[in-house]
Design a protein around this motif. Structure first.
Motif, PDB file in Angstrom:
ATOM      1  N   UNK A 205      42.649  52.824  31.781  1.00 21.28           N
ATOM      2  CA  UNK A 205      42.273  51.632  31.023  1.00 21.28           C
ATOM      3  C   UNK A 205      42.706  50.394  31.806  1.00 21.28           C
ATOM      4  N   UNK A 206      41.872  49.352  31.828  1.00 23.83           N
ATOM      5  CA  UNK A 206      42.279  48.102  32.474  1.00 23.83           C
ATOM      6  C   UNK A 206      41.911  46.900  31.622  1.00 23.83           C
ATOM      7  N   UNK A 207      42.642  45.822  31.849  1.00 23.22           N
ATOM      8  CA  UNK A 207      42.423  44.540  31.161  1.00 23.22           C
ATOM      9  C   UNK A 207      41.214  43.875  31.816  1.00 23.22           C
ATOM     10  N   UNK A 208      40.141  43.634  31.060  1.00 23.05           N
ATOM     11  CA  UNK A 208      38.921  43.110  31.698  1.00 23.05           C
ATOM     12  C   UNK A 208      38.927  41.585  31.855  1.00 23.05           C
ATOM     13  N   UNK A 209      39.935  40.911  31.295  1.00 25.42           N
ATOM     14  CA  UNK A 209      40.014  39.454  31.491  1.00 25.42           C
ATOM     15  C   UNK A 209      40.309  39.165  32.959  1.00 25.42           C
ATOM     16  N   UNK A 210      39.475  38.353  33.627  1.00 30.59           N
ATOM     17  CA  UNK A 210      39.693  38.136  35.060  1.00 30.59           C
ATOM     18  C   UNK A 210      41.044  37.485  35.355  1.00 30.59           C
ATOM     19  N   UNK A 211      41.584  37.783  36.533  1.00 30.98           N
ATOM     20  CA  UNK A 211      42.787  37.108  37.018  1.00 30.98           C
ATOM     21  C   UNK A 211      42.477  35.619  37.142  1.00 30.98           C
ATOM     22  N   UNK A 212      43.506  34.777  36.897  1.00 31.24           N
ATOM     23  CA  UNK A 212      43.229  33.338  36.872  1.00 31.24           C
ATOM     24  C   UNK A 212      44.457  32.540  37.319  1.00 31.24           C
ATOM     25  N   UNK A 213      44.204  31.253  37.654  1.00 29.71           N
ATOM     26  CA  UNK A 213      45.317  30.342  37.923  1.00 29.71           C
ATOM     27  C   UNK A 213      45.815  29.773  36.604  1.00 29.71           C
ATOM     28  N   UNK A 214      47.084  29.387  36.584  1.00 32.47           N
ATOM     29  CA  UNK A 214      47.736  28.828  35.392  1.00 32.47           C
ATOM     30  C   UNK A 214      48.398  27.513  35.748  1.00 32.47           C
ATOM     31  N   UNK A 215      48.565  26.663  34.767  1.00 32.89           N
ATOM     32  CA  UNK A 215      49.346  25.442  34.950  1.00 32.89           C
ATOM     33  C   UNK A 215      48.473  24.271  35.350  1.00 32.89           C
ATOM     34  N   UNK A 216      48.939  23.045  35.046  1.00 33.05           N
ATOM     35  CA  UNK A 216      48.131  21.861  35.346  1.00 33.05           C
ATOM     36  C   UNK A 216      47.820  21.719  36.826  1.00 33.05           C
ATOM     37  N   UNK A 217      48.701  22.169  37.685  1.00 38.11           N
ATOM     38  CA  UNK A 217      48.445  22.102  39.112  1.00 38.11           C
ATOM     39  C   UNK A 217      48.089  23.448  39.695  1.00 38.11           C
ATOM     40  N   UNK A 218      47.708  24.400  38.835  1.00 34.72           N
ATOM     41  CA  UNK A 218      47.376  25.759  39.282  1.00 34.72           C
ATOM     42  C   UNK A 218      48.506  26.355  40.122  1.00 34.72           C
ATOM     43  N   UNK A 219      49.754  26.093  39.678  1.00 32.43           N
ATOM     44  CA  UNK A 219      50.913  26.563  40.454  1.00 32.43           C
ATOM     45  C   UNK A 219      51.150  28.058  40.293  1.00 32.43           C
ATOM     46  N   UNK A 220      50.582  28.630  39.235  1.00 34.58           N
ATOM     47  CA  UNK A 220      50.882  30.020  38.907  1.00 34.58           C
ATOM     48  C   UNK A 220      49.613  30.855  38.858  1.00 34.58           C
ATOM     49  N   UNK A 221      49.806  32.174  38.897  1.00 35.30           N
ATOM     50  CA  UNK A 221      48.699  33.127  38.784  1.00 35.30           C
ATOM     51  C   UNK A 221      48.993  34.053  37.615  1.00 35.30           C
ATOM     52  N   UNK A 222      48.005  34.272  36.771  1.00 35.20           N
ATOM     53  CA  UNK A 222      48.095  35.281  35.713  1.00 35.20           C
ATOM     54  C   UNK A 222      47.125  36.389  36.079  1.00 35.20           C
ATOM     55  N   UNK A 223      47.630  37.605  36.227  1.00 42.72           N
ATOM     56  CA  UNK A 223      46.755  38.691  36.683  1.00 42.72           C
ATOM     57  C   UNK A 223      47.323  40.038  36.275  1.00 42.72           C
ATOM     58  N   UNK A 224      46.450  41.024  36.118  1.00 40.66           N
ATOM     59  CA  UNK A 224      46.947  42.394  35.972  1.00 40.66           C
ATOM     60  C   UNK A 224      47.336  42.938  37.353  1.00 40.66           C
ATOM     61  N   UNK A 225      48.200  43.940  37.380  1.00 41.75           N
ATOM     62  CA  UNK A 225      48.472  44.734  38.587  1.00 41.75           C
ATOM     63  C   UNK A 225      49.043  43.960  39.773  1.00 41.75           C
ATOM     64  N   UNK A 226      49.644  42.766  39.504  1.00 41.16           N
ATOM     65  CA  UNK A 226      50.277  42.045  40.624  1.00 41.16           C
ATOM     66  C   UNK A 226      51.297  42.958  41.305  1.00 41.16           C
ATOM     67  N   UNK A 227      52.043  43.732  40.499  1.00 45.76           N
ATOM     68  CA  UNK A 227      52.875  44.832  41.003  1.00 45.76           C
ATOM     69  C   UNK A 227      51.961  46.050  41.111  1.00 45.76           C
ATOM     70  N   UNK A 228      51.342  46.386  42.272  1.00 50.84           N
ATOM     71  CA  UNK A 228      51.797  45.858  43.520  1.00 50.84           C
ATOM     72  C   UNK A 228      50.605  45.515  44.394  1.00 50.84           C
ATOM     73  N   UNK A 229      49.509  45.082  43.735  1.00 50.33           N
ATOM     74  CA  UNK A 229      48.333  44.753  44.538  1.00 50.33           C
ATOM     75  C   UNK A 229      48.574  43.509  45.373  1.00 50.33           C
ATOM     76  N   UNK A 230      49.515  42.639  44.969  1.00 48.39           N
ATOM     77  CA  UNK A 230      49.794  41.474  45.815  1.00 48.39           C
ATOM     78  C   UNK A 230      50.316  41.938  47.179  1.00 48.39           C
ATOM     79  N   UNK A 231      51.130  42.998  47.191  1.00 54.27           N
ATOM     80  CA  UNK A 231      51.662  43.486  48.473  1.00 54.27           C
ATOM     81  C   UNK A 231      50.588  44.240  49.259  1.00 54.27           C
ATOM     82  N   UNK A 232      49.729  45.017  48.551  1.00 57.43           N
ATOM     83  CA  UNK A 232      48.635  45.711  49.250  1.00 57.43           C
ATOM     84  C   UNK A 232      47.721  44.686  49.913  1.00 57.43           C
TER      85      UNK A 232
END
Ligand code: ZN
Length: 426
Positions: A205-232
């Motif tokens: 099962x996966x969260x179908x809401x797309x990964x997105x930037x967060x914050x007024x300056x887009x300083x943050x990322x909201x995403x599924x599977x950051x652990x550990x696709x960011x490293x891959x």
């Protein structure tokens, strides 16, 4: 495209470890790497390098240097994330609703899966002649939902939420009596195959809401599977850019992206198995070396295990060691644990600090509070299996193992650059 935007694209396209491997493979293909099969005789690479894909795991390596005793610069990461997996006979239901039976995979934050629009992905084994074919599948639309119990029916829920995985986590996906074979027929329709061809699946099962930037300056990322696709993602980006570096690395560059880290790594494609040692041996033999050469190459090798790191949570600062606070957008984190839940020691830590200095990115250091148990990574496994000095590092994030995690939008680029510099370390 910025590094962070490219990461979001990669994450959205990689709902399962199998899809992560397919997407890294496509990136390696574009960079001129050539795929090899386990059963082939491997020859010296004529192109940028080679890669081997095995289920949800992938190892890739550069062609240069061609010297058989060249040491390795290894970046390890994992492709899997905690989630919910579909059972072999999943069709169930109660109270007039159709549901699917699931198992919890890894150390998931169970509540994070409630009240989300959920899709399905994975791989299906299909009848083919006298054997079996494998097809990836992905249903990227809202299909499933695990509803909370209304607060009126549990007034104490905000003080303590207990979720029994057998009783409380079966997603609903329709109305009607239990539909025996309904899931299998659904998969067959999605794959445009006859239901009798569908033999089994590794479906999740996966969260179908797309990964997105967060914050007024887009300083943050909201995403599924950051652990550990960011490293891959960062490992693949570092490896594919080696060919365009002004000075090529003096060592052979390797990335190993393993499945099954979240469940202990004991599998044919996991970090505790034979996949990495046997691949390194075959890399050496393909360019004319023998086992003695392999051991000499390993003696001159270094490994970095890249995995998620804990940013300090502003609502729970007391859960962190006060002298090792970790921030997002402040550079890669070096993880240390004197009981070796992380593989880092003074030497491997110092080498990674040098890589950060060369890449001109800041670094941070994390240790767990001394009165709390520490998580682990593939770092200690790789270090023990290979006898190679290893450092555990990663990008800072919040809500690790949630269906939805948060990290800094400047950190993907800094992690990529630090890993790229690591590949050049003496
Ligand atoms: Zn991880």
């Amino acid at each position: 495209m910025t590094d962070a935007a490219d990461l979001l694209t990669f994450i959205d396209a990689s709902p399962s470890p199998y899809h992560a491997v397919a997407n890294v493979s496509a990136r390696l293909d574009r960079a001129g790497f050539e795929r090899v099969a386990d059963a082939d005789r491997w020859a010296p690479a004529e192109r940028a390098g080679h890669y081997l894909a095995k289920g949800g795991s992938l190892i890739a390596w550069t062609a240069t240097p061609s010297r058989p005793d060249a040491g390795f610069r290894i970046i390890g990461a994992h492709t899997d994330s905690p989630n919910l997996r579909i059972k072999p006979q999943p069709d169930t239901g109660r109270s007039g609703l159709r549901q699917l039976g699931i198992e919890v995979y890894g150390g998931a934050l169970r509540s994070s899966w409630l009240d989300r629009d959920l899709g399905l992905s994975g791989r299906v084994a299909l009848r083919s002649g006298n054997g079996v074919d494998v097809a990836l599948f992905r249903v990227g639309r809202a299909l499933l939902r695990i509803p909370h119990l209304a607060i009126h029916l549990d007034r104490g829920v905000n003080d303590a939420l207990t979720l029994n995985p057998q009783q409380h986590l079966s997603p609903i996906w329709g109305i009607g009596p239990i539909d025996e074979g309904g899931f299998l027929r659904f998969l067959a329709r999605e794959l445009d195959r006859d239901p009798s061809d569908v033999l089994s699946w590794d479906a999740m099962v996966d969260d179908v809401t797309p990964a997105t930037f967060l914050g007024p300056g887009a300083e943050l990322i909201s995403a599924p599977r950051l652990d550990n696709l960011i490293s891959c993602w960062a490992a693949a980006a570092a490896l594919t850019s080696v060919g365009t570096d002004a000075v090529p690395p003096a060592h052979r560059c390797v990335i190993c992206l393993f499945d099954h880290e979240e469940v202990g790594s004991e599998s044919p494609s996991g970090a505790a198995g034979n996949l990495l040692p046997s691949t390194l041996e075959r890399i050496v033999m393909a360019v004319g070396g023998d086992r003695e050469t392999l051991h000499r190459a390993l003696a001159g090798s270094l490994c970095v295990s890249a995995d998620g790191a804990h940013a300090t949570h502003p609502n729970y600062p007391e859960r962190h060691d006060p002298t090792h606070l970790v921030q997002m957008n402040a550079g890669p984190v070096i993880n240390t644990n004197s009981n070796l839940r992380y593989a880092t020691d003074a030497i491997s830590s110092a080498r990674f600090k040098r890589a950060c200095e060369i890449a001109e990115v800041p670094f941070q250091q994390f240790v767990m509070r001394s009165d709390m148990a520490c998580g682990s990574t593939i770092g200690p496994l790789a270090a023990a299996r290979l006898g190679v000095s290893t450092v555990d590092v990663g990008a800072a994030m919040l809500a690790m193992h949630s269906a939805r995690e948060t990290c800094g939008s400047a950190d993907p680029e800094m992690l990529r650059k630090a890993l790229g510099a690591f590949l050049h370390l003496e």
